[in-house]
Design a protein around this motif. Sequence first.
Motif, short mmCIF file in Angstrom:
data_model
loop_
_atom_site.label_atom_id
_atom_site.label_comp_id
_atom_site.label_asym_id
_atom_site.label_seq_id
_atom_site.Cartn_x
_atom_site.Cartn_y
_atom_site.Cartn_z
N HIS A 414 20.87 0.73 -40.57
CA HIS A 414 20.06 1.73 -41.29
C HIS A 414 20.85 3.01 -41.52
CE1 HIS A 414 16.71 4.38 -42.31
NE2 HIS A 414 17.08 5.18 -41.31
N ARG A 415 21.52 3.50 -40.47
CA ARG A 415 22.27 4.75 -40.60
C ARG A 415 23.45 4.60 -41.56
NH1 ARG A 415 24.08 7.84 -35.22
NH2 ARG A 415 25.19 5.88 -34.85
N ILE A 462 20.27 16.23 -42.11
CA ILE A 462 20.11 17.47 -41.34
C ILE A 462 18.99 17.31 -40.33
CG2 ILE A 462 19.49 19.90 -41.49
CD1 ILE A 462 20.87 19.97 -44.23
N MET A 463 17.86 16.76 -40.77
CA MET A 463 16.75 16.52 -39.84
C MET A 463 17.14 15.53 -38.76
SD MET A 463 13.20 16.52 -42.04
CE MET A 463 13.68 15.13 -43.06
N ALA A 464 17.89 14.48 -39.15
CA ALA A 464 18.29 13.47 -38.18
C ALA A 464 19.21 14.05 -37.11
CB ALA A 464 18.97 12.31 -38.90
N ALA A 465 20.05 15.00 -37.51
CA ALA A 465 20.98 15.60 -36.55
C ALA A 465 20.25 16.42 -35.49
CB ALA A 465 22.00 16.46 -37.28
N PHE A 466 19.09 16.95 -35.84
CA PHE A 466 18.34 17.80 -34.90
C PHE A 466 17.04 17.14 -34.45
CE2 PHE A 466 20.95 20.70 -37.42
CZ PHE A 466 21.54 21.47 -36.43
N ARG A 467 16.96 15.82 -34.54
CA ARG A 467 15.72 15.15 -34.16
C ARG A 467 15.51 15.21 -32.65
NH1 ARG A 467 19.51 11.24 -35.09
NH2 ARG A 467 19.74 9.57 -33.53
N PRO A 468 14.27 15.32 -32.21
CA PRO A 468 13.98 15.33 -30.76
C PRO A 468 14.24 13.95 -30.15
CG PRO A 468 12.16 16.23 -32.06
CD PRO A 468 13.08 15.55 -33.01
N ARG A 474 7.41 16.32 -29.44
CA ARG A 474 7.51 16.72 -30.86
C ARG A 474 8.11 15.62 -31.73
NH1 ARG A 474 9.83 20.95 -28.13
NH2 ARG A 474 11.89 20.42 -28.99
N ARG A 475 8.35 14.48 -31.14
CA ARG A 475 9.00 13.40 -31.90
C ARG A 475 8.16 12.97 -33.10
NH1 ARG A 475 14.06 10.65 -32.04
NH2 ARG A 475 13.69 8.75 -33.24
N LEU A 481 8.02 13.66 -40.94
CA LEU A 481 8.87 14.34 -41.92
C LEU A 481 9.95 13.40 -42.46
CD1 LEU A 481 9.37 17.91 -40.37
CD2 LEU A 481 8.12 17.32 -42.46
N HIS A 482 10.57 12.65 -41.57
CA HIS A 482 11.62 11.72 -41.97
C HIS A 482 11.06 10.67 -42.93
CE1 HIS A 482 15.53 9.91 -41.61
NE2 HIS A 482 15.03 8.75 -41.18
N TRP A 483 9.89 10.16 -42.60
CA TRP A 483 9.24 9.15 -43.45
C TRP A 483 8.82 9.76 -44.79
CZ3 TRP A 483 4.32 8.89 -45.53
CH2 TRP A 483 3.94 7.66 -46.07
N GLY A 484 8.22 10.93 -44.75
CA GLY A 484 7.71 11.55 -45.98
C GLY A 484 8.82 11.98 -46.94
N VAL A 485 9.85 12.65 -46.40
CA VAL A 485 10.95 13.10 -47.25
C VAL A 485 11.70 11.90 -47.83
CG1 VAL A 485 13.16 14.33 -47.25
CG2 VAL A 485 11.19 15.31 -46.07
N GLY A 486 11.90 10.86 -47.01
CA GLY A 486 12.60 9.67 -47.49
C GLY A 486 11.86 8.98 -48.62
N ASN A 487 10.55 8.82 -48.46
CA ASN A 487 9.76 8.18 -49.52
C ASN A 487 9.70 9.04 -50.78
OD1 ASN A 487 8.36 5.52 -48.68
ND2 ASN A 487 8.18 6.80 -46.87
N ALA A 488 9.56 10.35 -50.59
CA ALA A 488 9.53 11.25 -51.75
C ALA A 488 10.84 11.19 -52.52
CB ALA A 488 9.24 12.68 -51.30
#
Length: 567
Positions: A414-415, A462-468, A474-475, A481-488
Amino acid sequence: MWNLQTALAIFGTLCLTSISGYKNGKVEKSCESMMPEHHSQPNTTASPYTLTVNASKFSPGDNIRVTLSGSEHFEGFLIQARDATNPDGPAIGSFTLVDPEISQRLTCNSIEGSAVSHTSNAKKTEIQVIWKAPSKAPPTVQFLATVLAHYKIFWLKLPGPVISQGDVTPAPSQSTTVMSTKSASPSILPQPFTSEGCGTSKSCLIDPVSCNPSVDTNCFFLSYSTLGQTVSFELSGPAQGYVSFALSKDKWMGDDDAYLCINDEGRVSVEAAHTTGRTYPEVSSKSVLTDVGWRVSDGVIQCKFSRSIYTPQDPVRFSLNNSYYLFVAHGTAEYGMIHRHTWQPLISSHHQIITGPPEILTGSRSPLLMKYHGALMLIAWMLAGSTGKLMAAYFKPDWPEQTLFGQKIWFQVHRMLMSLTVLLTAVGFGFPFVYRGKWSTRAGAHPYLGCTVMILTFCQPIMAAFRPAPDSSRRWIFNWLHWGVGNAAEIIAVVSMFFGIRQQSLLLPYPWTTGVLSAFVVWTIVLKLVLKLHKHDVIRKDINCKMIQTESEMKQNKLFKIIYLYV
């Protein structure tokens, strides 16, 4: 408060006003010069139109009937009365209408009704208006008319009768200034052009390669040959309105020496012009073209002309002893006025000295950088990105314990795919800016959508680098956010591609490309739905049976998803 119907009505009125142009006779811009803004020069031949009046004398306040008539139809007109001793001065007096359906009053020099013009481009042979003499009229008054037979065929400031006050003897009317036109007398070509002699006696730029304009109606053809101090050009191509070519110092439109062959109701006008930026070509008023000929047959416009290597009488014309890129463009025209080319222009691949040795030139309508841009975006979002999302959404259970470089296999795949998506998107995003060197104002919504995709794409790593951590409270915020931004990003990227495949610079066949892309999108959606249903079915069975899947069942599920993914 305005309702929706009122707003739409006003909007519709504004739209109709903006597209009607000068066909509606609103020509106040021409009050002073009486010159139509038609990018053409007035006719200097004998006019078939005359102005007459019903009196030779007048007093302040008198009404004079003015008649414009002709032996041929005309579409537009502008009539004014001026001081006979100063025909370039302001309009005087005011008009009233005899037939408001075909004529209207204009306000010139802040005097309401001081000029009269047409209301539409409907053909007519006569109009009548009434002129009222002002209280402070000059001793002698002359009527002037600009008459348009057709968009590019018009007579400027045709002199009409001179009338005088009381016992004043009419002074001889002053001649009005009329700009000269090109002296070339076009002739009809007896036969089509041919590609014979290309590379030996003349240089040729041909699209498609090796086509012959004498037999192929889809052939775009430009040739030129030098004879003494003149160069002869031949231009041919299928077009509804015009074909043109330009000599350019670079591969960008602007500051070019252009030549237009415009079909106006079966007659072709051949004109030299100059382009400044992306504005309408400015037609030359100088006589630089000789031996002009044209032909229209089976939807193909052909024209030829000669011009001197040097044209000191027209300094905007380029010297033909220098090297230039060649542009060939075509498009539609209305009333002799050209519109923006419908295809990306054919551009020669290298500079060519016009008076140099004959050769067969190559060219392209689609720049390689723009092709690379489209290819990289398709690979990024229709292959790498969509596959990377599928790995994260549906393949987690298939490698529960296996790792690759210290991380689970599904995560590494995936990455890797999503990193490839970011890289390809970033590289592809830069190509249009490298090609154009600036923002494209003619690409519609595509560049705006592309910039949005680029921003969202950079947000993901950027979000992935700072993910909890996975067990952080807070995960869930990161997950959503990861799901929403990716789909958008994926949805906007697909929409952007639908806009992108219609860009002129790609020259993709329509509507086949839209159909293929639509089919691929539908297939991707169906694939995700099937995998979603399969995943739901497996989970439901696990819950109902209260048991863990056997190794055989797990292999079957894994094989099903892999086969479906490959398909």
